[in-house]
Design a protein around this motif. Sequence first.
Motif: not given
Length: 155
Positions: A1-22
């Motif tokens: 299953t995919r899992q959402d992870q919110r990350i902060t980039l170097g410029d301070g912006k945040t994005i939601d990253l979908k992490l696939p299984a494996g």
Amino acid sequence: TRQDQRITLGDGKTIDLKLPAGMEDGTQMRRKGKGEPGPGGAGDATVVIEITPHAFFQRDGDDVRLSLPISLDEAVNGGKVKVPTVERPVMLTIAPGSSSGKVLRLKGKGFTHANGTRGDQLVTLEIDIPAGDEDLVKRLEGWQDTRDLRSRLGV
């Protein structure tokens, strides 16, 4: 299953990253247009996945390994013990006469591979003998294991 992870980039912006299984440690994921601005527009952001080691689980491909401490009476007499898995605890049956180092398999309790298959959890038994237990010392008084345990090692 995919899992959402919110990350902060170097410029301070945040994005939601979908992490696939494996996902494996060191995997790189590119996000188009999410990088630093440049003459041609925003560049791409590269996210490197870093998996932090767990306190007691170790990853082995799609399998997960766990060293499980058991008492001397559980090793000698066998029994059912609660074992943690990556999802929730399960009951595991220990056979009478189990030795330290014996590996038991919990089928399908490992990591999910990118193709959807699931690894196993490999549980290594470790007999934990209490130091200075006077009752145990008294119970073993006069008993000696006479097996030649190290003969196969040439000693």
